[in-house]
Design a protein around this motif. Structure first.
Motif, mmCIF file in Angstrom:
data_model
loop_
_atom_site.group_PDB
_atom_site.id
_atom_site.type_symbol
_atom_site.label_atom_id
_atom_site.label_comp_id
_atom_site.label_asym_id
_atom_site.label_seq_id
_atom_site.Cartn_x
_atom_site.Cartn_y
_atom_site.Cartn_z
ATOM 1 N N PRO A 330 68.108 11.288 -61.313
ATOM 2 C CA PRO A 330 68.505 12.697 -61.324
ATOM 3 C C PRO A 330 67.375 13.603 -60.855
ATOM 4 O O PRO A 330 66.198 13.337 -61.107
ATOM 5 C CB PRO A 330 68.834 12.950 -62.810
ATOM 6 C CG PRO A 330 68.062 11.914 -63.551
ATOM 7 C CD PRO A 330 68.014 10.714 -62.660
ATOM 8 N N SER A 331 67.774 14.679 -60.161
ATOM 9 C CA SER A 331 66.791 15.637 -59.684
ATOM 10 C C SER A 331 66.347 16.551 -60.825
ATOM 11 O O SER A 331 66.965 16.576 -61.897
ATOM 12 C CB SER A 331 67.390 16.468 -58.553
ATOM 13 O OG SER A 331 68.469 17.244 -59.046
ATOM 14 N N GLN A 332 65.264 17.315 -60.595
ATOM 15 C CA GLN A 332 64.772 18.237 -61.606
ATOM 16 C C GLN A 332 65.823 19.298 -61.935
ATOM 17 O O GLN A 332 65.971 19.707 -63.095
ATOM 18 C CB GLN A 332 63.481 18.899 -61.106
ATOM 19 C CG GLN A 332 62.290 17.955 -61.037
ATOM 20 C CD GLN A 332 61.899 17.421 -62.406
ATOM 21 O OE1 GLN A 332 61.956 18.135 -63.403
ATOM 22 N NE2 GLN A 332 61.501 16.159 -62.466
ATOM 23 N N ARG A 333 66.571 19.723 -60.920
ATOM 24 C CA ARG A 333 67.612 20.728 -61.143
ATOM 25 C C ARG A 333 68.690 20.169 -62.068
ATOM 26 O O ARG A 333 69.190 20.864 -62.972
ATOM 27 C CB ARG A 333 68.231 21.143 -59.807
ATOM 28 C CG ARG A 333 69.325 22.197 -59.940
ATOM 29 C CD ARG A 333 69.931 22.539 -58.612
ATOM 30 N NE ARG A 333 68.957 23.136 -57.714
ATOM 31 C CZ ARG A 333 69.241 23.505 -56.461
ATOM 32 N NH1 ARG A 333 70.449 23.333 -55.986
ATOM 33 N NH2 ARG A 333 68.304 24.043 -55.713
ATOM 34 N N GLN A 334 69.083 18.900 -61.839
ATOM 35 C CA GLN A 334 70.098 18.292 -62.680
ATOM 36 C C GLN A 334 69.607 18.132 -64.116
ATOM 37 O O GLN A 334 70.357 18.330 -65.070
ATOM 38 C CB GLN A 334 70.503 16.937 -62.100
ATOM 39 C CG GLN A 334 71.279 17.045 -60.787
ATOM 40 C CD GLN A 334 71.475 15.694 -60.139
ATOM 41 O OE1 GLN A 334 70.634 14.805 -60.268
ATOM 42 N NE2 GLN A 334 72.586 15.530 -59.436
ATOM 43 N N LEU A 335 68.333 17.734 -64.274
ATOM 44 C CA LEU A 335 67.764 17.581 -65.613
ATOM 45 C C LEU A 335 67.751 18.909 -66.362
ATOM 46 O O LEU A 335 68.058 18.974 -67.557
ATOM 47 C CB LEU A 335 66.351 17.006 -65.511
ATOM 48 C CG LEU A 335 66.247 15.544 -65.049
ATOM 49 C CD1 LEU A 335 64.782 15.163 -64.835
ATOM 50 C CD2 LEU A 335 66.897 14.615 -66.061
ATOM 51 N N ARG A 336 67.378 19.991 -65.636
ATOM 52 C CA ARG A 336 67.366 21.316 -66.267
ATOM 53 C C ARG A 336 68.770 21.742 -66.673
ATOM 54 O O ARG A 336 68.970 22.348 -67.726
ATOM 55 C CB ARG A 336 66.744 22.339 -65.316
ATOM 56 C CG ARG A 336 65.226 22.204 -65.163
ATOM 57 C CD ARG A 336 64.636 23.455 -64.520
ATOM 58 N NE ARG A 336 65.156 23.657 -63.184
ATOM 59 C CZ ARG A 336 64.570 23.202 -62.081
ATOM 60 N NH1 ARG A 336 63.447 22.484 -62.171
ATOM 61 N NH2 ARG A 336 65.092 23.437 -60.893
ATOM 62 N N ALA A 337 69.771 21.412 -65.831
ATOM 63 C CA ALA A 337 71.153 21.781 -66.136
ATOM 64 C C ALA A 337 71.647 21.051 -67.386
ATOM 65 O O ALA A 337 72.326 21.624 -68.251
ATOM 66 C CB ALA A 337 72.053 21.455 -64.942
ATOM 67 N N VAL A 338 71.289 19.757 -67.491
ATOM 68 C CA VAL A 338 71.685 18.977 -68.669
ATOM 69 C C VAL A 338 71.036 19.539 -69.928
ATOM 70 O O VAL A 338 71.673 19.685 -70.972
ATOM 71 C CB VAL A 338 71.306 17.491 -68.481
ATOM 72 C CG1 VAL A 338 71.507 16.716 -69.780
ATOM 73 C CG2 VAL A 338 72.133 16.880 -67.364
ATOM 74 N N GLN A 339 69.745 19.876 -69.827
ATOM 75 C CA GLN A 339 69.019 20.429 -70.967
ATOM 76 C C GLN A 339 69.619 21.766 -71.399
ATOM 77 O O GLN A 339 69.767 22.035 -72.611
ATOM 78 C CB GLN A 339 67.545 20.609 -70.588
ATOM 79 C CG GLN A 339 66.648 21.064 -71.730
ATOM 80 C CD GLN A 339 66.552 20.018 -72.837
ATOM 81 O OE1 GLN A 339 66.731 18.841 -72.579
ATOM 82 N NE2 GLN A 339 66.276 20.449 -74.054
ATOM 83 N N LYS A 340 69.980 22.573 -70.412
ATOM 84 C CA LYS A 340 70.574 23.873 -70.715
ATOM 85 C C LYS A 340 71.926 23.707 -71.407
ATOM 86 O O LYS A 340 72.261 24.437 -72.350
ATOM 87 C CB LYS A 340 70.736 24.677 -69.427
ATOM 88 C CG LYS A 340 71.177 26.112 -69.638
ATOM 89 C CD LYS A 340 71.195 26.870 -68.321
ATOM 90 C CE LYS A 340 71.626 28.320 -68.535
ATOM 91 N NZ LYS A 340 71.663 29.075 -67.254
ATOM 92 N N ALA A 341 72.712 22.726 -70.948
ATOM 93 C CA ALA A 341 74.024 22.465 -71.554
ATOM 94 C C ALA A 341 73.864 21.990 -72.999
ATOM 95 O O ALA A 341 74.638 22.381 -73.887
ATOM 96 C CB ALA A 341 74.783 21.425 -70.734
ATOM 97 N N LYS A 342 72.859 21.161 -73.261
ATOM 98 C CA LYS A 342 72.609 20.680 -74.622
ATOM 99 C C LYS A 342 72.218 21.834 -75.538
ATOM 100 O O LYS A 342 72.681 21.925 -76.684
ATOM 101 C CB LYS A 342 71.513 19.624 -74.617
ATOM 102 C CG LYS A 342 71.933 18.289 -74.004
ATOM 103 C CD LYS A 342 70.795 17.281 -74.058
ATOM 104 C CE LYS A 342 71.204 15.931 -73.500
ATOM 105 N NZ LYS A 342 70.088 14.958 -73.523
#
Length: 356
Positions: A330-342
């Protein structure tokens, strides 16, 4: 993969005709011939906007912007840059820059893939690329010798070098980005994408043609508004517009939906091969020994590259009928999106508990 390779070869064979067009119209500025080709491309694309209207409904505003940006820089700007390079620094140098493109496309694409965790090992991809580059140099060896023997080193020559470098960057960017867009949108019609590319670029090339032809006086209007042989000019522009732009771009886009950018970009070598063959036929000459050796080496390199990409994990998964591709980092953008959703889910849970 086999069909994708055939489509790439067919596109290269048609693009090779582009370099014959100025020979058919020696009395016209080659930039105007190129713009005439893109005007024809846009006009031919217009009816397809109606025929493919249902497929075109899938395209959103960002897709339409991309359909203009990609062909503008990858086709119009590239061809104009390489034409200026030929005029200022000579055809041999332009040929040398063309030899760099397929190798550079593969290298840049693989760097991007490795960042996403799906790149090929450099130990596997480097030997075929070296063979391809060596084959292209050998095929153009006779013309490359002209660069050293002519002693070209003036300001105009180095300005031409700059335009050649810019052309290489332009096509490399286009080949990778266009391929990645098509791979990311497998359900989008490649024919509709081709028509959209032709139509979105049409207004710009029309304005550019008018400014250069009549505003700057690049068109000899002493006989007619379209030069000395207007009918011949229109027929050639229409022919290369249909074959070298519409049909060739359709083949290239269909190829790009089937092959990774790192492999698909290498197939541009068949444009160089085709252009040389057509030029030899036009002049009634036989190929030199270095050409035959170079093109033979080139085909070996392409075959080796096909083997390497054909045995990649993604291709092996396809051959086995698996729908599961190798895990993608996963890209950094995807990781940030997952973290934000959590974080958002946790906040909602807290609020619900407080309400209870």
């Amino acid at each position: 993969m086999f069909i994708g390779v055939l489509l790439g070869i067919a596109a290269g064979a048609l693009w090779g005709l582009i370099y014959i067009a100025p020979l058919l119209l020696p009395q016209y500025n080659p930039v105007l011939v190129a713009l005439g080709r893109f005007i024809a491309f846009g006009l031919v694309s217009l009816p397809f906007m109606y025929v493919l209207r249902e497929e075109l409904k899938q395209f959103k505003k960002p897709d339409i912007i991309e359909s203009f940006r990609l062909p503008f820089f990858g086709n119009v700007i590239f061809y104009s840059l390489i034409t200026v390079c030929i005029r200022m620094a000579g055809a041999p140098l332009a040929g040398m820059f063309m030899a760099v493109i397929p190798v550079l496309v593969a290298i840049v694409a693989n760097v991007r893939y490795q960042r996403e965790g799906r790149g090929l090992p450099w130990g596997a991809i480097t030997p075929p690329l070296f063979i391809i580059f060596f084959g292209l140099v050998m095929a153009n060896w006779t013309e490359f010798q002209y660069i050293t023997s002519s002693g070209s080193s003036g300001l105009e020559f180095w300005i031409g070098v700059g335009f050649g470098i810019a052309a290489v960057i332009s096509w490399t960017w286009f080949s990778i980005m266009n391929g990645e867009w098509l791979l990311a949108h497998p359900k989008h019609s490649s024919a509709a994408w081709t028509a959209l590319q032709g139509v979105t670029v049409l207004p710009v090339v029309l304005v550019a043609f008018a400014i250069l032809a009549w505003g700057f006086g690049w068109m000899d209007t002493s006989v007619s508004l379209l030069g000395e042989t207007p009918v011949r000019f229109l027929l050639v522009a229409l022919l290369i517009g249909v074959l070298c732009s519409w049909v060739a771009m359709l083949f290239w886009n269909q190829m790009s939906q089937r092959l990774p950018s790192g492999l698909g970009g290498q197939l541009i070598v068949f444009e160089s091969i085709s252009a040389v063959i057509y030029a030899l036929i036009w002049r009634g000459e036989y190929p030199t020994t270095s050409m035959v050796i170079g093109f033979s080496i080139l085909l070996v390199g392409v075959s080796c590259s096909l083997y390497v990409f054909g045995n990649s994990p993604a291709e092996r998964a396809k051959k086995l009928g698996s729908k599961t591709l190798p895990p993608k980092k996963p890209s950094q953008r995807q990781l940030r999106a997952v973290q934000k959703a959590k974080q958002k889910a946790a906040q909602q849970t807290i609020e619900q508990n407080q309400n209870v």
